[in-house]
Design a protein around this motif. Sequence first.
Motif, mmCIF file in Angstrom:
data_model
loop_
_atom_site.group_PDB
_atom_site.id
_atom_site.type_symbol
_atom_site.label_atom_id
_atom_site.label_comp_id
_atom_site.label_asym_id
_atom_site.label_seq_id
_atom_site.Cartn_x
_atom_site.Cartn_y
_atom_site.Cartn_z
ATOM 1 N N LEU A 174 0.831 -1.206 0.000
ATOM 2 C CA LEU A 174 0.000 0.000 0.000
ATOM 3 C C LEU A 174 0.864 1.254 0.000
ATOM 4 N N ARG A 175 1.901 1.228 0.837
ATOM 5 C CA ARG A 175 2.777 2.398 0.921
ATOM 6 C C ARG A 175 3.593 2.583 -0.354
ATOM 7 N N ALA A 176 3.904 1.466 -1.027
ATOM 8 C CA ALA A 176 4.703 1.538 -2.254
ATOM 9 C C ALA A 176 3.999 2.317 -3.355
ATOM 10 N N ILE A 177 2.668 2.283 -3.367
ATOM 11 C CA ILE A 177 1.927 3.003 -4.408
ATOM 12 C C ILE A 177 1.110 4.155 -3.831
ATOM 13 N N GLY A 178 1.386 4.522 -2.577
ATOM 14 C CA GLY A 178 0.707 5.658 -1.969
ATOM 15 C C GLY A 178 -0.752 5.430 -1.661
ATOM 16 N N ALA A 179 -1.177 4.168 -1.553
ATOM 17 C CA ALA A 179 -2.596 3.879 -1.319
ATOM 18 C C ALA A 179 -3.032 4.277 0.083
ATOM 19 N N ASP A 180 -2.116 4.231 1.056
ATOM 20 C CA ASP A 180 -2.463 4.635 2.417
ATOM 21 C C ASP A 180 -2.778 6.124 2.463
ATOM 22 N N GLN A 181 -1.991 6.927 1.765
ATOM 23 C CA GLN A 181 -2.247 8.370 1.715
ATOM 24 C C GLN A 181 -3.464 8.690 0.843
ATOM 25 N N ALA A 182 -3.640 7.923 -0.218
ATOM 26 C CA ALA A 182 -4.782 8.151 -1.116
ATOM 27 C C ALA A 182 -6.103 7.962 -0.378
ATOM 28 N N ALA A 183 -6.140 6.990 0.540
ATOM 29 C CA ALA A 183 -7.377 6.705 1.274
ATOM 30 C C ALA A 183 -7.830 7.889 2.116
ATOM 31 N N PHE A 198 3.906 1.082 -19.021
ATOM 32 C CA PHE A 198 3.978 2.535 -18.837
ATOM 33 C C PHE A 198 4.361 2.912 -17.412
ATOM 34 N N GLY A 199 4.562 1.911 -16.545
ATOM 35 C CA GLY A 199 5.046 2.207 -15.200
ATOM 36 C C GLY A 199 4.251 1.530 -14.107
ATOM 37 N N ILE A 200 4.695 1.754 -12.871
ATOM 38 C CA ILE A 200 4.038 1.212 -11.679
ATOM 39 C C ILE A 200 2.922 2.173 -11.275
ATOM 40 N N VAL A 201 1.720 1.644 -11.077
ATOM 41 C CA VAL A 201 0.572 2.508 -10.783
ATOM 42 C C VAL A 201 0.783 3.261 -9.471
ATOM 43 N N ASN A 202 0.130 4.425 -9.367
ATOM 44 C CA ASN A 202 0.311 5.305 -8.226
ATOM 45 C C ASN A 202 -1.060 5.769 -7.738
ATOM 46 N N ALA A 203 -1.520 5.207 -6.630
ATOM 47 C CA ALA A 203 -2.855 5.495 -6.117
ATOM 48 C C ALA A 203 -2.979 6.953 -5.663
ATOM 49 N N LEU A 204 -1.946 7.469 -5.048
ATOM 50 C CA LEU A 204 -2.000 8.859 -4.565
ATOM 51 C C LEU A 204 -2.137 9.832 -5.727
ATOM 52 N N ARG A 205 -1.368 9.600 -6.769
ATOM 53 C CA ARG A 205 -1.472 10.466 -7.933
ATOM 54 C C ARG A 205 -2.853 10.322 -8.591
ATOM 55 N N ALA A 206 -3.396 9.130 -8.531
ATOM 56 C CA ALA A 206 -4.725 8.895 -9.129
ATOM 57 C C ALA A 206 -5.799 9.725 -8.456
ATOM 58 N N VAL A 207 -5.773 9.849 -7.144
ATOM 59 C CA VAL A 207 -6.831 10.614 -6.451
ATOM 60 C C VAL A 207 -6.551 12.108 -6.465
#
Length: 509
Positions: A158-167, A499-508
Motif C-alpha cells: 500500500l505504501r509503495a503506491i501511496g494507497a495509504d495516503q490516497a485513502a 507505462f510504469g508502476i501505478v500510483n494510487a496517490l497520484r490517481a486521487v
Amino acid sequence: MAHLPSRRRLALAVPVVLSLTAAVGFLPTAATAAPVTASTTLTADAGTLAYVVNTKVDHRTIESVKKAIATAGGTLVASYDKIGVLVVHSANPDFGAQIRAVRGVQSAGATRTAPLTAAGTTDEGAAQVLSKAEAAKVEKASDAAGQSEPLEADQWDLRAIGADQAAEINPGSKKVTVAVIDTGVDDTHPDLAPNFSASQSANCVGGVADTSEGAWRPYTADDYHGTHVAGEIAAARNGIGVAGVAPGVKVAGIKVSDPKDGLFYPENVVCAFVFAADHGVEITNNSYYVDPWLYNCMDDPDQKAIVDAVNRAQLYAQKRGTLNVASAGNSNHDLDSDALVDSSSPDDSTPVTRTVDPHECFDVPTQLPGVVTVSATGVTGAKSYYSTYGLGAVDVAAPGGDKYKIPATPSANGRILSTLPNNTYGFLQGTSMASPHVAGVAALLKSKYPFASPAQLQALLKAQADNPGCPTEPYDGNGDGVVDATCVGSKRVNGFYGFGIVNALRAVK
C-alpha cells in the motif's frame, strides 16, 4: 484449489488477426446479453465434451444453428444470443467438425480435452497464513505507527503506491464495483462484508449464472485465491485486519473455478464477463488464464473458438462500460519473443510440450484487445523474479510480491498480505496479486472520473504511473548469478513495467 503455480498472460499491441476475430459478428445492441438457458438438467455421460459455438448474431441464424446442434447430437446449455455464443454439451466425437460446417457458424470447438465428469490462477506458491502470534506483533507495530488497520504495518504494498495516503483523500466511491472473477469470495469475512455487493455476484460455473445466496463463495478454505484478491482491492478501513487499495468501493465475486479440478473453463468466463456487464460492474479483475490451453493458437479450430467466444464476451463488457484488468503470468516469459515453450497444455488431461509464437497463439483473456495487462514488482520496485513481461504486452505494473526482496516490516515478508476465508489473513505472491492493485487504482480513478470509458480509464492508468525504466544492470531476479530476463524499451514504456508502476496517490490527486 487444484491448480496454482505458473499462470501467464499478454496484452496491448493486439495482432491484426486477433483484432479481426474480435470484430466478427459482434454488434451487441440490446441492454443485455444474458443467456437463454436449457430447461432440462444435464447429466454428463462418460464421453461428453463441452463446446462453444460462435455464430452470426442475427436471430434467424442463431435459431438455425440451434436446430443443427440438436441434429448433430448436441444439447444446448446456454445461449448468449446478443454476442452469438452458444454453450453446448455433446458425446458425438465428430460434433466439432459437423457444427463448423453449418451455415452461420463462424467458429466452434471443444472447451476441454477430457470428458466432463458427473484452477488456473496466477499466484506463485501456496498461501502463508498469518498466525495469531505473528498478528499480535504486527498489530503492535501498526498501533505504534498510527496506522488505522491492525495489520497495516505488514502492508508495504500500500505504501509503495501511496494507497495509504490516497485513502485519506478519496477512498473510492460506493457507486463503483470491482468484480473478482476467480475462485469465489468469502463475503462473510469482516474486512470484506462492509463493501460486498451480493446483487452483482454469482457462480458462473457451467456457463450459466447462479445468483442464489452464497453461490459466489469459495468451495472450501483451500479455494482462497479470490478472497485474497478481493481484500487487496477493497478490504474496508474499519479497524479490522488489513486495508484494500480502494477501501471505499464495492467488491463482487463471480466464481468461475470448476469444483472438480479448479480450472477456469471458457464457458464459465464467458458467463462471468457478460454477467458483470449486465449488472453494472465498472471493473473486473482477472488473475488467471482460461483453461485448458495456456496459449490458444489460431490455426487450431478448438483453440480459435475459445479465443473468439471469450473475446466476444469481454468486448461486450467493454462496450457496456466495464474495464477488464488481468495478470501477466508467472513464467518469466518474454511475451514479445518469437517463440515460447508451453509444457503445461492442455492442463485438463495430458500436457504436451510445444513451442508457440505469442504473436499468433494467445493467452486468454490477457492478450485480448482492451484488456489491461499487469506485471508484478517487489518491495524494491524491481520486476518480481517470476513475472512475465514483454514490450507491447505489459500495460502497467504493480506490487505482486517477491520472496527474494525482504521489506522492513514486522513479518519481514516480501509477499502480499490480504484476506483469506474464515476470517483469516495470509501472504501470497504473483501477478495475481499485482492485478488487483491495478484494479483498485482503476476504481479510484473511476470514482474521480465517473463518466470515464474503459479506454479512458486505461489511458489514465498509464498516465499516472511511475516508470523506473529498464534496470541499468543485468537482471538477476533470484540472485543466483544468472541473467533471467532482458528489459527492452525506454523510460516512458518498456517490457518490464509497461507505462510504469501505478500510483494510487497520484490517481486521487
